[in-house]
Design a protein around this motif. Sequence first.
Motif, short mmCIF file in Angstrom:
data_model
loop_
_atom_site.label_atom_id
_atom_site.label_comp_id
_atom_site.label_asym_id
_atom_site.label_seq_id
_atom_site.Cartn_x
_atom_site.Cartn_y
_atom_site.Cartn_z
N VAL A 30 -47.86 -4.90 23.10
CA VAL A 30 -47.92 -3.63 23.84
C VAL A 30 -48.92 -2.69 23.18
CG1 VAL A 30 -46.60 -1.55 24.42
CG2 VAL A 30 -45.62 -3.81 24.84
N HIS A 31 -48.90 -2.63 21.86
CA HIS A 31 -49.82 -1.78 21.11
C HIS A 31 -51.28 -2.15 21.42
CE1 HIS A 31 -51.03 0.40 17.29
NE2 HIS A 31 -52.10 -0.36 17.53
N ASP A 32 -51.57 -3.43 21.30
CA ASP A 32 -52.96 -3.87 21.54
C ASP A 32 -53.39 -3.69 22.99
OD1 ASP A 32 -53.33 -4.42 18.90
OD2 ASP A 32 -53.43 -6.60 19.13
N VAL A 33 -52.50 -3.94 23.91
CA VAL A 33 -52.82 -3.75 25.33
C VAL A 33 -53.07 -2.27 25.61
CG1 VAL A 33 -51.88 -3.90 27.68
CG2 VAL A 33 -51.74 -5.85 26.14
N HIS A 34 -52.35 -1.40 24.90
CA HIS A 34 -52.58 0.04 25.10
C HIS A 34 -53.98 0.44 24.64
CE1 HIS A 34 -50.96 3.78 26.49
NE2 HIS A 34 -51.38 4.39 25.40
N HIS A 35 -54.49 -0.20 23.58
CA HIS A 35 -55.89 0.03 23.19
C HIS A 35 -56.82 -0.31 24.35
CE1 HIS A 35 -55.84 1.18 18.98
NE2 HIS A 35 -55.01 0.19 18.68
N LEU A 36 -56.57 -1.45 24.99
CA LEU A 36 -57.39 -1.85 26.13
C LEU A 36 -57.27 -0.84 27.26
CD1 LEU A 36 -59.19 -3.91 27.60
CD2 LEU A 36 -57.09 -5.03 28.34
N TYR A 37 -56.06 -0.39 27.55
CA TYR A 37 -55.83 0.61 28.59
C TYR A 37 -56.62 1.89 28.30
CZ TYR A 37 -53.41 4.41 30.98
OH TYR A 37 -53.13 5.54 31.71
N LEU A 38 -56.52 2.36 27.07
CA LEU A 38 -57.24 3.59 26.71
C LEU A 38 -58.75 3.41 26.89
CD1 LEU A 38 -55.30 4.64 23.50
CD2 LEU A 38 -55.21 5.75 25.73
N HIS A 39 -59.23 2.26 26.51
CA HIS A 39 -60.66 1.98 26.58
C HIS A 39 -61.14 1.79 28.02
CE1 HIS A 39 -64.52 0.43 25.17
NE2 HIS A 39 -64.40 -0.50 26.07
N CYS A 67 -51.36 4.54 20.52
CA CYS A 67 -50.88 3.16 20.65
C CYS A 67 -49.55 2.96 19.93
CB CYS A 67 -51.93 2.18 20.14
SG CYS A 67 -53.40 2.17 21.20
N VAL A 68 -49.39 3.57 18.77
CA VAL A 68 -48.11 3.46 18.06
C VAL A 68 -47.02 4.18 18.85
CG1 VAL A 68 -46.85 4.14 15.98
CG2 VAL A 68 -49.09 3.06 15.78
N ARG A 124 -42.15 3.65 21.98
CA ARG A 124 -41.48 3.87 23.27
C ARG A 124 -40.96 2.55 23.83
NH1 ARG A 124 -42.03 3.67 28.56
NH2 ARG A 124 -44.08 2.74 28.58
N PHE A 125 -41.78 1.51 23.74
CA PHE A 125 -41.38 0.18 24.20
C PHE A 125 -40.19 -0.34 23.39
CE2 PHE A 125 -41.66 -4.41 23.45
CZ PHE A 125 -41.47 -4.88 24.73
N LEU A 126 -40.26 -0.20 22.07
CA LEU A 126 -39.18 -0.69 21.22
C LEU A 126 -37.85 0.00 21.55
CD1 LEU A 126 -41.09 -0.95 17.85
CD2 LEU A 126 -39.99 -2.85 19.07
N ARG A 127 -37.91 1.29 21.79
CA ARG A 127 -36.69 2.01 22.18
C ARG A 127 -36.15 1.51 23.52
NH1 ARG A 127 -38.85 7.82 20.56
NH2 ARG A 127 -38.04 7.92 18.43
N CYS A 166 -42.68 0.48 12.55
CA CYS A 166 -43.85 0.77 13.38
C CYS A 166 -44.31 2.22 13.20
CB CYS A 166 -43.55 0.47 14.84
SG CYS A 166 -43.43 -1.29 15.15
N ARG A 167 -43.38 3.13 13.11
CA ARG A 167 -43.74 4.54 12.89
C ARG A 167 -44.48 4.71 11.57
NH1 ARG A 167 -38.27 6.91 14.37
NH2 ARG A 167 -38.50 7.41 16.55
#
Length: 82
Positions: free
Chosen positions: A28-37, A56-57, A62-65, A77-78
């Motif tokens: 999810v973290h890495d995909v969020h980098h792609l989304y932002l880009h 991304c963190v 948020r996903f983990l929760r 992660c935090r």
Amino acid sequence: MVLEKAQFDVGKPTAFGHSVEWYASAIVHDVHHLYLHSTRKLMWKQKNFEKHEKLCVSEQVRFLRKIGAPKRVIDHCRRTLK
């Protein structure tokens, strides 16, 4: 994340030391980098590295929760921001 191959590579330091929840959140973290880009047009550059990582963190936590991950995984992660 290897986009050309549509795969998530795991290195030796994390291969056996993390839970399934952590691996899912790392994707999810890495995909969020792609989304932002690609979608938000917030290009990753050295000068905005910190902003990218915070966003991304935050998404990762948020996903983990949402999936009910153990608190220790969320806290881990935090701490990556420090």
